[in-house]
Design a protein around this motif. Structure first.
Motif, PDB file in Angstrom:
ATOM      1  N   HIS A   1      -6.803  -3.922   9.052  1.00  0.00           N
ATOM      2  CA  HIS A   1      -7.909  -4.727   8.519  1.00  0.00           C
ATOM      3  C   HIS A   1      -8.777  -5.191   9.693  1.00  0.00           C
ATOM      4  O   HIS A   1      -9.150  -6.353   9.765  1.00  0.00           O
ATOM      5  CB  HIS A   1      -7.362  -5.954   7.783  1.00  0.00           C
TER       6      HIS A   1
ATOM      7  N   HIS B   1     -12.298  -3.427   2.374  1.00  0.00           N
ATOM      8  CA  HIS B   1     -10.870  -3.595   2.647  1.00  0.00           C
ATOM      9  C   HIS B   1     -10.519  -3.378   4.132  1.00  0.00           C
ATOM     10  O   HIS B   1     -10.125  -4.326   4.808  1.00  0.00           O
ATOM     11  CB  HIS B   1     -10.111  -2.621   1.732  1.00  0.00           C
TER      12      HIS B   1
ATOM     13  N   GLU C   1       0.806  -1.222   0.000  1.00  0.00           N
ATOM     14  CA  GLU C   1       0.000   0.000   0.000  1.00  0.00           C
ATOM     15  C   GLU C   1       0.844   1.280   0.000  1.00  0.00           C
ATOM     16  O   GLU C   1       0.350   2.346   0.347  1.00  0.00           O
ATOM     17  CB  GLU C   1      -0.975   0.014   1.191  1.00  0.00           C
TER      18      GLU C   1
ATOM     19  N   HIS D   1      -2.595   1.640   8.749  1.00  0.00           N
ATOM     20  CA  HIS D   1      -3.653   1.011   7.947  1.00  0.00           C
ATOM     21  C   HIS D   1      -3.924  -0.389   8.487  1.00  0.00           C
ATOM     22  O   HIS D   1      -3.002  -1.193   8.591  1.00  0.00           O
ATOM     23  CB  HIS D   1      -3.214   0.948   6.478  1.00  0.00           C
TER      24      HIS D   1
HETATM   25 ZN   LIG Z   1      -4.825  -3.476   3.392  1.00  0.00          ZN
END
Ligand SMILES: [Zn+2]
Length: 211
Positions: free
Chosen positions: A94, A155, A73, A92
């Motif tokens: 999940h 996502h 990413e 970031h």
């Molecule tokens: Zn991700």
């Protein structure tokens, strides 16, 4: 180079794991140091990650130091750093509840007083884009406007702050808020904060961001 920052990044990744925001090597984190970005590597399990696995890139994405590939990413991290002066760290994840909101393509409404001054009013969902693409970065940047958090369609989520510690804290806060909201939705109809309160709290958020 950046030994202290690399250690901080490593600790943050382990905290992401400890707080159940990610599993294995999923999610990623970075911090900006001048014109460089210290970022987690791609496909290395956090429990097996060492300082030497951390990658240093410049703001165009060129590798400055490291033996690993930078996070998949990376384009999203760079899109944020190149467009948001207040963002010096990106986390970031999940996580379960933020991802649940993200697959509904529904924003997290302003429901709790604690949240708005820290993340901004409703936490929006980006338009869908394939992971690792520049388009995903652009879509995320769009919904991050005047906010410190965004849900990424189908996502996960992303939080930005001036320090890694704060970006991690915001990620935990966002996850808790999504959990509270989805739990409330199961037993009734959540009531949003009054509009004038949200406006005032959004003003506080914008003020705090200046510091
Ligand atoms: Zn991700």
């Amino acid at each position: 180079m950046y030994e202290k920052e690399k250690k901080e990044l490593l600790d943050t990744c382990l905290e992401m794991l400890r707080h159940d925001l990610v599993i294995g090597s999923s999610g990623n984190a970075s911090l900006r140091v001048g014109n460089h970005v210290v970022i987690s590597p791609s496909s290395v399990h956090y429990t097996e990650m060492s300082i030497d696995d951390v990658v240093v890139i410049d703001l165009e994405g060129n590798e400055v130091e490291g033996t690993r590939n930078p996070s998949i990413e990376t384009p999203m991290h760079l899109e944020i750093y190149n467009n948001r002066e207040d963002a010096l760290a990106v986390v970031h994840t999940h996580s379960l509840y933020a991802s649940s909101m993200a697959i509904l393509h529904e924003p997290l409404p302003p429901i709790i007083d604690e949240i708005v001054p820290k993340l901004g009013a409703n936490v929006r969902v980006s338009k869908y884009a394939i992971p690792g693409t520049k388009q995903l970065g652009k879509n995320v940047l769009e919904v991050l406007e005047d906010r410190s958090a965004a849900l990424i369609a189908n996502h996960g989520s992303v939080c930005v702050a001036k320090t890694l510690k704060d970006a991690l804290f915001l990620s935990i806060l966002l996850e808790r808020a999504c959990k509270i909201y989805t739990t409330a939705r199961q037993i009734g109809k959540p009531v949003e904060l009054p509009e004038d309160v949200v406006e005032d709290e959004q003003d506080i958020y914008m003020m705090m961001r200046e510091f």
